[in-house]
Design a protein around this motif. Structure first.
Motif, mmCIF file in Angstrom:
data_model
loop_
_atom_site.group_PDB
_atom_site.id
_atom_site.type_symbol
_atom_site.label_atom_id
_atom_site.label_comp_id
_atom_site.label_asym_id
_atom_site.label_seq_id
_atom_site.Cartn_x
_atom_site.Cartn_y
_atom_site.Cartn_z
ATOM 1 N N LYS A 12 0.860 -1.110 -0.064
ATOM 2 C CA LYS A 12 -0.084 -0.101 -0.020
ATOM 3 C C LYS A 12 1.060 1.456 0.167
ATOM 4 O O LYS A 12 0.586 2.260 -0.786
ATOM 5 N N LEU A 13 2.115 1.295 0.891
ATOM 6 C CA LEU A 13 2.607 2.376 0.850
ATOM 7 C C LEU A 13 3.386 2.542 -0.355
ATOM 8 O O LEU A 13 3.571 3.736 -0.780
ATOM 9 N N LYS A 14 3.897 1.321 -0.816
ATOM 10 C CA LYS A 14 4.686 1.685 -2.328
ATOM 11 C C LYS A 14 3.861 2.387 -3.231
ATOM 12 O O LYS A 14 4.179 2.932 -4.227
ATOM 13 N N LEU A 15 2.412 1.904 -3.449
ATOM 14 C CA LEU A 15 1.466 2.544 -4.525
ATOM 15 C C LEU A 15 1.088 3.731 -3.877
ATOM 16 O O LEU A 15 0.950 4.847 -4.865
ATOM 17 N N VAL A 16 1.068 4.361 -2.644
ATOM 18 C CA VAL A 16 0.979 5.756 -2.320
ATOM 19 C C VAL A 16 2.156 6.502 -2.897
ATOM 20 O O VAL A 16 1.935 7.471 -3.381
ATOM 21 N N ASN A 17 3.307 6.069 -2.765
ATOM 22 C CA ASN A 17 4.522 6.704 -3.147
ATOM 23 C C ASN A 17 4.573 6.805 -4.617
ATOM 24 O O ASN A 17 5.032 7.801 -5.361
ATOM 25 N N TYR A 18 4.069 5.862 -5.524
ATOM 26 C CA TYR A 18 3.962 5.634 -6.888
ATOM 27 C C TYR A 18 3.010 7.011 -7.260
ATOM 28 O O TYR A 18 3.324 7.634 -8.206
ATOM 29 N N CYS A 19 2.102 7.149 -6.676
ATOM 30 C CA CYS A 19 1.088 8.198 -6.827
ATOM 31 C C CYS A 19 1.386 9.410 -6.598
ATOM 32 O O CYS A 19 1.204 10.351 -7.003
ATOM 33 N N GLU A 30 -3.417 0.113 -11.529
ATOM 34 C CA GLU A 30 -3.664 -1.142 -11.992
ATOM 35 C C GLU A 30 -2.629 -2.227 -12.505
ATOM 36 O O GLU A 30 -2.288 -2.911 -12.289
ATOM 37 N N GLN A 31 -2.145 -1.257 -13.353
ATOM 38 C CA GLN A 31 -0.876 -1.900 -14.007
ATOM 39 C C GLN A 31 0.190 -2.059 -13.121
ATOM 40 O O GLN A 31 1.105 -3.228 -12.875
ATOM 41 N N LYS A 32 0.411 -1.140 -12.326
ATOM 42 C CA LYS A 32 1.684 -1.379 -11.246
ATOM 43 C C LYS A 32 1.412 -2.383 -10.287
ATOM 44 O O LYS A 32 2.112 -3.184 -9.754
ATOM 45 N N MET A 33 -0.116 -2.441 -9.913
ATOM 46 C CA MET A 33 -0.669 -3.748 -8.785
ATOM 47 C C MET A 33 -0.131 -5.093 -9.309
ATOM 48 O O MET A 33 0.096 -6.085 -8.452
ATOM 49 N N LYS A 34 0.181 -5.127 -10.801
ATOM 50 C CA LYS A 34 0.243 -6.576 -11.123
ATOM 51 C C LYS A 34 1.770 -7.135 -10.730
ATOM 52 O O LYS A 34 1.962 -8.268 -10.692
ATOM 53 N N GLU A 35 2.459 -6.040 -10.266
ATOM 54 C CA GLU A 35 3.795 -6.589 -9.679
ATOM 55 C C GLU A 35 3.747 -7.412 -8.473
ATOM 56 O O GLU A 35 4.685 -7.832 -7.988
ATOM 57 N N PHE A 36 2.655 -7.033 -7.770
ATOM 58 C CA PHE A 36 2.518 -7.547 -6.512
ATOM 59 C C PHE A 36 1.456 -8.801 -6.764
ATOM 60 O O PHE A 36 0.376 -8.586 -7.305
ATOM 61 N N LEU A 37 1.468 -9.831 -5.999
ATOM 62 C CA LEU A 37 0.747 -10.911 -5.946
ATOM 63 C C LEU A 37 -0.415 -10.477 -5.044
ATOM 64 O O LEU A 37 -0.502 -10.710 -3.966
ATOM 65 N N ILE A 46 -6.966 -0.953 -1.910
ATOM 66 C CA ILE A 46 -6.080 -0.049 -2.113
ATOM 67 C C ILE A 46 -6.272 1.076 -3.147
ATOM 68 O O ILE A 46 -6.307 2.239 -2.727
ATOM 69 N N MET A 47 -7.022 0.684 -3.905
ATOM 70 C CA MET A 47 -7.749 1.591 -5.109
ATOM 71 C C MET A 47 -8.711 2.567 -4.167
ATOM 72 O O MET A 47 -8.606 3.852 -4.565
ATOM 73 N N LEU A 48 -9.620 2.033 -3.360
ATOM 74 C CA LEU A 48 -10.510 2.977 -2.658
ATOM 75 C C LEU A 48 -9.644 3.705 -1.714
ATOM 76 O O LEU A 48 -9.899 4.932 -1.563
ATOM 77 N N MET A 51 -7.906 6.894 -3.588
ATOM 78 C CA MET A 51 -9.050 7.513 -3.873
ATOM 79 C C MET A 51 -9.409 8.510 -3.201
ATOM 80 O O MET A 51 -9.539 9.781 -3.047
ATOM 81 N N LYS A 52 -9.668 7.793 -1.743
ATOM 82 C CA LYS A 52 -10.391 8.559 -0.732
ATOM 83 C C LYS A 52 -9.538 9.610 -0.021
ATOM 84 O O LYS A 52 -9.657 10.580 0.348
ATOM 85 N N GLU A 53 -7.978 9.158 -0.320
ATOM 86 C CA GLU A 53 -6.884 10.164 0.481
ATOM 87 C C GLU A 53 -6.540 10.963 -0.657
ATOM 88 O O GLU A 53 -5.666 11.722 -0.454
ATOM 89 N N ASN A 54 -7.211 11.145 -1.900
ATOM 90 C CA ASN A 54 -6.763 11.756 -2.961
ATOM 91 C C ASN A 54 -5.587 11.619 -3.390
ATOM 92 O O ASN A 54 -4.788 12.753 -4.054
ATOM 93 N N TYR A 55 -4.931 10.628 -3.342
ATOM 94 C CA TYR A 55 -3.592 10.039 -3.896
ATOM 95 C C TYR A 55 -3.810 10.048 -5.450
ATOM 96 O O TYR A 55 -3.046 10.010 -6.308
ATOM 97 N N LEU A 56 -5.044 9.509 -5.777
ATOM 98 C CA LEU A 56 -5.265 8.917 -6.881
ATOM 99 C C LEU A 56 -6.567 9.913 -7.469
ATOM 100 O O LEU A 56 -7.663 9.482 -6.743
ATOM 101 N N ASN A 57 -6.491 10.617 -8.306
ATOM 102 C CA ASN A 57 -7.620 11.398 -8.764
ATOM 103 C C ASN A 57 -7.394 11.687 -10.291
ATOM 104 O O ASN A 57 -6.733 12.174 -10.854
#
Length: 152
Positions: A12-19, A30-37, A46-48, A51-57
């Motif tokens: 989750k932290l890695k994806l936050v940093n990615y955003c 979603e593409q990046k998430m494929k790196e993780f099982l 994680i997507m929600l 979005m909720k924390e506005n990292y993904l808009n």
């Protein structure tokens, strides 16, 4: 080399940093998430969260993408739209966000690109130069109607 398994929190932290590093769209995350099982529920959570924390808009991503591709790379709207569609951004959102580009700026950039390109063409008559320059601007994603406004 074996992949180190990460906890849900670490992923989750890695994806936050990615955003945080750069605005992303849903498809990129979603593409990046494929790196993780991850199981579907974890991906959804994680997507929600993003979005909720506005990292993904999606709108912010689209606006910054349009500004960058136009003001920095000098792409026309047709090319920008095509690339956004490949990132699964809706037509409605793309149209809404095109107000990031001011029409005078659009015409100024077309004019500047037209002049620059045409001045580099050697050994051609005016008609050939004009045709080649129009073709070049179309390949950069500018619309024929706008090109004609600056080519006359």
């Amino acid at each position: 080399m074996e992949k180190k398994s990460l906890t849900f929190a670490e992923i989750k932290l890695k994806l936050v940093n990615y955003c945080v590093y750069q605005d992303r769209c849903h498809a990129e995350v979603e593409q990046k998430m494929k790196e993780f099982l991850l199981i579907d529920e974890a991906k959804e959570e994680i997507m929600l969260y993003l979005m909720k924390e506005n990292y993904l808009n999606e709108e912010r991503f689209t606006r910054s993408y349009i500004r960058g591709k136009f003001y920095i790379k000098h792409w026309g709207k047709t090319k920008i739209k095509m690339h956004l569609k490949q990132k699964q951004i809706t037509d409605k959102l793309i149209s809404k966000c095109f107000d990031e580009i001011y029409e005078d700026d659009y015409l100024k950039i077309i004019h500047k690109l037209y002049e620059n390109y045409e001045s580099k063409l050697k050994g051609l008559n005016d008609y050939q130069k004009k045709q080649k320059t129009i073709k070049y601007l179309i390949s950069r994603g500018f619309e024929y109607d706008f090109i004609l406004q600056v080519s006359d």
